[in-house]
Design a protein around this motif. Sequence first.
Motif, PDB file in Angstrom:
ATOM      1  N   ILE B 249       1.150  -1.018   0.330  1.00 36.08           N
ATOM      2  CA  ILE B 249      -0.192  -0.143   0.494  1.00 36.08           C
ATOM      3  C   ILE B 249       0.916   0.954   0.250  1.00 36.08           C
ATOM      4  CG2 ILE B 249      -1.876   1.200   1.668  1.00 36.08           C
ATOM      5  CD1 ILE B 249      -2.971  -1.134   1.736  1.00 36.08           C
ATOM      6  N   LEU B 252       1.429   1.912  -2.879  1.00 39.27           N
ATOM      7  CA  LEU B 252       0.980   2.057  -4.121  1.00 39.27           C
ATOM      8  C   LEU B 252       0.303   3.648  -3.754  1.00 39.27           C
ATOM      9  CD1 LEU B 252      -2.015   1.619  -6.364  1.00 39.27           C
ATOM     10  CD2 LEU B 252      -3.423   1.126  -4.069  1.00 39.27           C
ATOM     11  N   VAL B 256      -0.329   7.184  -6.215  1.00 42.12           N
ATOM     12  CA  VAL B 256      -1.297   7.747  -6.706  1.00 42.12           C
ATOM     13  C   VAL B 256      -1.334   8.991  -6.678  1.00 42.12           C
ATOM     14  CG1 VAL B 256      -3.946   7.879  -5.697  1.00 42.12           C
ATOM     15  CG2 VAL B 256      -2.799   5.576  -5.784  1.00 42.12           C
ATOM     16  N   ASP B 290       2.524   9.070  16.678  1.00 44.82           N
ATOM     17  CA  ASP B 290       1.496   7.532  15.591  1.00 44.82           C
ATOM     18  C   ASP B 290       0.621   8.022  15.643  1.00 44.82           C
ATOM     19  OD1 ASP B 290       2.690   6.033  17.192  1.00 44.82           O
ATOM     20  OD2 ASP B 290       1.226   5.701  18.969  1.00 44.82           O
ATOM     21  N   TRP B 291       0.868   9.449  15.200  1.00 46.24           N
ATOM     22  CA  TRP B 291      -0.220   9.935  14.408  1.00 46.24           C
ATOM     23  C   TRP B 291       0.356  10.354  12.927  1.00 46.24           C
ATOM     24  CZ3 TRP B 291      -4.530  12.661  14.695  1.00 46.24           C
ATOM     25  CH2 TRP B 291      -5.571  12.298  16.186  1.00 46.24           C
ATOM     26  N   MET B 293       0.537   7.906  11.036  1.00 50.00           N
ATOM     27  CA  MET B 293       0.407   6.745  10.719  1.00 50.00           C
ATOM     28  C   MET B 293      -1.333   6.595  10.471  1.00 50.00           C
ATOM     29  SD  MET B 293       2.346   5.014  10.125  1.00 50.00           S
ATOM     30  CE  MET B 293       1.101   3.495   9.148  1.00 50.00           C
ATOM     31  N   VAL B 294      -1.648   8.057  10.968  1.00 49.88           N
ATOM     32  CA  VAL B 294      -3.392   8.747  10.736  1.00 49.88           C
ATOM     33  C   VAL B 294      -3.479   9.522  10.147  1.00 49.88           C
ATOM     34  CG1 VAL B 294      -5.289   9.463  11.971  1.00 49.88           C
ATOM     35  CG2 VAL B 294      -3.261   8.219  13.665  1.00 49.88           C
ATOM     36  N   PRO B 297      -2.486   7.275   5.973  1.00 48.55           N
ATOM     37  CA  PRO B 297      -4.288   6.840   5.315  1.00 48.55           C
ATOM     38  C   PRO B 297      -5.409   7.927   4.693  1.00 48.55           C
ATOM     39  CG  PRO B 297      -4.349   6.212   7.456  1.00 48.55           C
ATOM     40  CD  PRO B 297      -3.206   7.063   7.156  1.00 48.55           C
ATOM     41  N   LEU B 298      -5.398   9.281   5.473  1.00 45.66           N
ATOM     42  CA  LEU B 298      -6.079  10.233   5.435  1.00 45.66           C
ATOM     43  C   LEU B 298      -5.727  10.965   3.561  1.00 45.66           C
ATOM     44  CD1 LEU B 298      -6.501  12.050   8.454  1.00 45.66           C
ATOM     45  CD2 LEU B 298      -8.665  10.867   7.487  1.00 45.66           C
ATOM     46  N   MET B 300      -4.002   9.252   1.490  1.00 50.48           N
ATOM     47  CA  MET B 300      -4.884   8.856   0.451  1.00 50.48           C
ATOM     48  C   MET B 300      -5.923   8.785   0.139  1.00 50.48           C
ATOM     49  SD  MET B 300      -3.541   4.937   1.056  1.00 50.48           S
ATOM     50  CE  MET B 300      -4.804   3.615   0.112  1.00 50.48           C
ATOM     51  N   ILE B 301      -7.662   9.457   0.724  1.00 52.38           N
ATOM     52  CA  ILE B 301      -8.305   9.253   0.810  1.00 52.38           C
ATOM     53  C   ILE B 301      -8.696  11.061   0.884  1.00 52.38           C
ATOM     54  CG2 ILE B 301     -10.721   9.557   1.984  1.00 52.38           C
ATOM     55  CD1 ILE B 301      -9.624   7.602   4.297  1.00 52.38           C
ATOM     56  N   MET B 304      -7.793  10.607  -3.612  1.00 50.92           N
ATOM     57  CA  MET B 304      -8.572  10.060  -4.379  1.00 50.92           C
ATOM     58  C   MET B 304     -10.265  10.596  -4.091  1.00 50.92           C
ATOM     59  SD  MET B 304      -7.813   6.886  -4.904  1.00 50.92           S
ATOM     60  CE  MET B 304      -7.462   7.479  -6.250  1.00 50.92           C
ATOM     61  N   LEU B 305     -10.109  11.491  -2.973  1.00 54.04           N
ATOM     62  CA  LEU B 305     -11.862  12.028  -3.177  1.00 54.04           C
ATOM     63  C   LEU B 305     -11.646  13.356  -4.059  1.00 54.04           C
ATOM     64  CD1 LEU B 305     -13.366  11.826   0.311  1.00 54.04           C
ATOM     65  CD2 LEU B 305     -13.855  10.408  -2.112  1.00 54.04           C
ATOM     66  N   PRO B 308      -8.221  13.214  -7.793  1.00 51.85           N
ATOM     67  CA  PRO B 308      -7.691  11.396  -8.383  1.00 51.85           C
ATOM     68  C   PRO B 308      -6.538  10.985  -9.417  1.00 51.85           C
ATOM     69  CG  PRO B 308      -9.891  12.037  -9.153  1.00 51.85           C
ATOM     70  CD  PRO B 308      -9.324  12.875  -8.709  1.00 51.85           C
TER      71      PRO B 308
END
Lengths: 294, 329, 256
Positions: B249, B252, B256, B290-291, B293-294, B297-298, B300-301, B304-305, B308
Amino acid sequence: MTYFLQQLINGLQLGFVYALIALGYTMVYGIVRLINFAHGDVFMVGAYLGFFALASWGLPFPLAIVVAMVGCAALGVFIERVAYKPLRNAPRISALITAMGVSLFIENFTNLNFVFGPTPRAFPRPFAVRTFGLGGVEITNVQLIVFGVAILLMVGLSLFVGRTRTGRAMRAVSQDRDTARLMGINVDTVISITFGIGSALAGAGGVLYGIAYPQIQPMMGIMPGLKAFVAAVLGGIGIIPGAMLGSLIMGVVETFTSAYVSSTLRDAVAFGILILVLLVRPTGLLGKSHSDKV
Amino acid sequence: MRTDGARRRPEPGTIAVIVAVGGFVLLQALMWLGVLNPYWQQVLNLAGITLISALGLNLIYGYTGQFSLGHAAFYGVGAYASALLTRSLGPGAGTLLLGIVAGAALAALVAFLIGLPILRLRSDYLAIATLGFGIIMKVLLDNSDAVIPMMGGSSGMSGIARLTTFPWVFAFGLAAVLVMRNLVFSSVGRALVSVREDELAAEAVGIDTTRYKTLGFVIGCGYAGVAGALYAHLYAYLNPFSFDFLKSIDVLLVVVLGGLGSISGTLVAAIAWTFLLEGLRVALPASVQDWRMVIYPLVMIVFMLFRPGGIFARTEFGFLKPRARRGKE
Amino acid sequence: MSALLDVTGLLMRFGGLVAVRDFALQVDEHELVGLIGPNGAGKTTVFNAITGMYRPTAGSIRFRGREIAGLKPHRVYQLGVARTFQNIRLFRELTVLDNVRVADHHRGEAGVLHSVLRTPKFRNEERRLADRARELLAVMGLEQRESEYARNLPYGEQRRLEIARALVSDPKLLLLDEPAAGMNPYEVGQLMELIQFVRERFRLTVLLIEHQMRVVMGVCQRVLVMEFGEKIAEGRPEEIRANPKVIEAYLGTSEG
Ligand SMILES: Nc1ncnc2c1ncn2[C@@H]1O[C@H](COP(=O)(O)OP(=O)(O)O)[C@@H](O)[C@H]1O
Ligand SMILES: [Mg+2]
């Protein structure tokens, strides 16, 4: 022979948990053609909700399941509205990548110390474990509860999808979204309901998983989630009885692999099955094949 | 007339090489002067390795349209194969080169064998099959010590010589970019893209789509093999954990963010992303590590939204295009 | 002399649905044959069977004497059968020029190695591909558009681009699936002239699907009529027009 039967029962226990997850996967795939990677994490949240309901709020076990189901339903609908709905007409892979993002987000967010935290927690047992002997084979009350609750929910789902107006609307949307819309079905609502129901089932699965394998942590949903998806593919994606059948097979095969071969190889076997199914019969055990129109 | 004019103009490839050599000299100078300390040198090497791997995935997904979630498995094949080779033959520049070639070749071979059957599958089915393959590979690596004790199984493989240095990474990174550029801007490259655009129409105009899907996949996985080999000799230690689904990922995400079907995008994103992640590691206090890793993915989202196509959305830097096209662009 | 294309006993079944049954079709070299029939009659399915998109349930398809039923589509194309699609299928994110030259790729010999090393062989081939593609673009009146993305072309130009793409590798037989769909009568007239022109220029044999009957009547030498998967009539346009079965098939449809 008793050993075999014993493993079969253990396998079915795992299979029923998978089934509750797989149903949500298959329903969502059937209706929006999306592999909702975050579904395994909704399952994890369900386990945590059950944990809090039992351990912190002291609720009785049936209510803990209800709490998990309601909470997960809300989470599932929220995810769909925020992350997937805007991508409904985008290429399918865009939504898939988003789903992976949502999955990673839930895992890593709940992994933060002020949320659930990375430390595994022991899931409380709301009742003493009792073992019943049955001709040399042992079955616990935990296993009976897992079987009972899972079967109850699956029967309920079948009745809902088969007998109610909303259930019929769901089937219509999964067959042809545009036609369903023309027939006056509110497609958005139906999709939300589908996510809600699927997530609620996963939530219940999380609680059952908690009492069966009593340790939970934020990454616990990854593997069961993926395997439940494999089970859905095995049974025929989009087909509800297929998801149940596939899950039971997966649970049993996985348990047998651990028992008779090696527990380190069980993930490899599960995904080996997946690749085999995709190659030999991509429509799954209960699916019908059809050729693409040009 | 046109051809004559074109022949006298400097090849954009020449410009690319000049830019690259300039960059190399500059970075080497910074290292000698101690401006780039060993930590950041390591990050730079990692960025180059990520670039190579991500270019491979971009060829598979961005250009050929075959979505793979198993890229890290091929990266792992390259890493372990090369490490076994250099450990058996003894460390040295020659064996590293041999290791890289062997790593790439083995990754490509595995890709060929697994690709032939599974590349028949479409989009999300292919995704889930490659994901399954990645998980199987991880399980095999976890149990590798049962067959080859040197590989160490789930406790990891150590004792690998630290042979990967900046010039190695740079040379292979540059080669990776140039090979990719030459491939993409060629008849073969257009055949690959036609498969992405419309597989059926590609078949209908004489493209053997099975062949080109396999070709893109094999070359892309070969890139992953090269990257894996360099990685193995950068950290001198390998663990199956580094080649799991999350690693796929990771790559990827770079592809992306940079942009599907854009070499420039992958170039920028691989470097920027690696430095950003490491930069945050240094800049953020331990309590909020740790943030990262939060946030990841954000990003990434959000991409995409809202974008893209990625940063570069199928465009290229001028020097990565082979030759200005005739007429208005 | 045997026919260029010889289809006999073609049967195409999808599950319980028989889309085409007992279908026969002969096309001679340099003919322009029309295939008409109401929507859903099975015309496109015949094309799909000929071009290898579908494997026939039964029957034989011979092209230049060679059995091609069941071959992969790219093989059929390489043997000299090119087609267009009813619902245009261009490579939308490729330029106009690239759309055309990629269809000539199979005749090239410079593979990966030559491409990566940019050898003289590669350069010559790229030049040849580009020149050939530009030739076709010029014929189709698209030479000004070569750097445009295919998706940005207006509808009519997309149709012409698809034909240019189908012609670039010198096919013997061209299959056009409703090329006039969505065009006004003036554009249809122009298109038919264009089809006649390329047929002469490239010595092509053309099989043309159309569901509006009058479009093909003017240009085709011979017309086949399908209904419910079967051939119900075949003959010269004026014979077809007078055929009672055909009149009945088209009765009640506005296109008749
Ligand atoms: N891949 C397929 N699967 C199932 N049915 C198909 C398929 N392709 C075509 N058909 C059916 O075959 C019949 C003929 O279709 P088609 O050849 O497209 O008609 P036409 O081109 O004459 O309008 C239709 O009923 C269509 O639904
Ligand atoms: Mg048709």
